[in-house]
Write an enzyme that holds these catalytic residues in place. Structure first.
Site: not given
Ligand code: DGY
Length: 372
Positions: A317, A288, A195-197, A337
């Site tokens: 976590e 995640r 996706g975008r990231i 995180h």
């Molecule tokens: C999210 O936005 O889902 C991130 O994990 C929080 O940093």
């Protein structure tokens, strides 16, 4: 920009004040109630307007409010604003009752929400994609470099006062280069989730010398070949293709996990996957913790099936202590995180979470609505 005093403020251990809250305008009891599980900062709070049209109940401490606090305060609420640490399930929705119009989360991830339970009650969901893309992509590249270039191990050598015994030597502390070189003219980045990231991470990797990209999609969904070819050309890659997980594990020099969590991706990186990876490959998890079997990854690092790992998220976590299998492996860089933790990004996320909520309360289109 100076560091705010809350920069490294630890979360208090005490449960003594679990009922503390800020009722911003407690005299307005019969107005629509908004429940906010964190202090989202002045920029976001200022968007709740007009203030005297709502009863605003907000948790005021720098730690999770806990389920009991939500259960106590949510009855009758029209809006519930949460973060990734607040689970919203049928129990919370039942307690909220029929007034609840929106659950707005300050996150792009939504594993903490029972999406079906929320949507089936006709409640809308707001979330915060896009505003965090750059911050998270930056950290993914950093983790890739940390994993490949032995950063955690070598910093420990300095911290432990051992540098004098090592000095400098031609091949000391060497790791695999992230990008192509005369020795390895092609380098492949593999993405679980594209996706975008993931795409923003890929575009950052190209100046480092990544030449090829492969990615895997959730089973059943088909690749968009035209989109892929356009992306390949724009990015100047030798190849960009959708592959199965088996090929992704075998062919990648760097694997980036950037897919949503939840049941469909649970432990997608397990012993079987890790055993197929190249010995010089690195693994980055910016998604995640649930996507990675931590014990299998620790074993893979210990037994050198792969070179190193960098993880911003770990299953279980924040209860990750120094004896956690991944923290014990010095070839694993572990971050708490923080991928989206630039001040600018967090202000953007908080602001968008409130904008999503206000849109529903004022009958306007939601800027970012989760629609499944
Ligand atoms: C999210 O936005 O889902 C991130 O994990 C929080 O940093």
């Amino acid at each position: 920009m100076s560091k705010p005093s809350s920069f490294v403020q630890p979360i208090p251990n005490s449960n003594a004040q679990t009922n503390r809250l800020t009722t911003i305008n407690s005299h307005l009891r019969n107005l629509p109630k908004i429940v906010v599980t964190r202090d989202l900062g002045p920029e976001a709070s200022a968007l709740i307007q007009p203030k005297d049209s709502f009863e605003i109940i907000q948790w005021s401490e720098n730690r999770a409010c806990g389920r009991d606090w939500i259960l106590k305060n949510v009855p009758g609420a029209v809006a519930l604003v949460v973060t990734v640490v607040d689970k919203v399930d049928a129990g919370i929705l039942d307690a909220a009752g029929s007034n609840l119009k929106i659950v707005s989360t300050m996150s792009v991830g939504y594993e903490h929400l029972d999406v079906q339970a929320i949507l089936s009650r006709g409640i809308r969901i707001g979330y915060t994609p896009e505003v965090l893309t750059d911050a998270v992509a930056d950290i993914c590249v950093m983790l890739a470099l940390m994993a490949g270039r032995n950063v955690r191990e070598t910093m420990h050598i300095v911290d432990d006062g051992k540098w004098p015994s090592f000095g400098w030597a031609p091949f000391l502390f060497c790791g695999p280069q992230l990008g192509a070189s005369p020795v390895s003219p092609r380098r492949t980045a593999g993405f679980i989730g594209f996706g975008r990231i993931a795409q923003a991470t890929l575009s950052r990797l190209i100046p480092f010398g990544i030449t090829d990209c492969i990615y895997s999609k959730s089973s059943g969904s088909k690749p968009d070949l035209d989109r892929d070819e356009a992306l390949r050309k724009t990015m100047g890659l030798q190849s960009l293709r959708c592959v199965d997980l088996d090929e992704l594990a075998r062919e990648s020099d760097a694997v980036f996990i950037l897919a949503p969590g939840g049941a469909p991706t649970y432990h997608v990186v397990n012993e079987e996957f890790l055993r197929k990876m190249k010995k010089t490959a690195i693994l980055v998890n910016g998604a995640r913790g649930s996507l990675v079997d931590s014990d299998a990854l620790a074993k893979a690092l210990r037994e050198k099936w792969i070179w190193g790992a960098g993880v911003d998220v770990v299953e279980g976590e924040p209860h990750i202590t120094p004896d956690h299998p991944l923290v014990r492996e010095r070839s694993c860089a572990v971050l708490p995180h923080i991928a989206s933790a630039t001040t600018e990004t967090r202000v953007g996320m908080a602001t968008l979470a409130i904008e999503n909520m206000m849109a529903v309360l004022t009958g306007k289109p939601i800027p970012k609505e989760l629609v499944i």
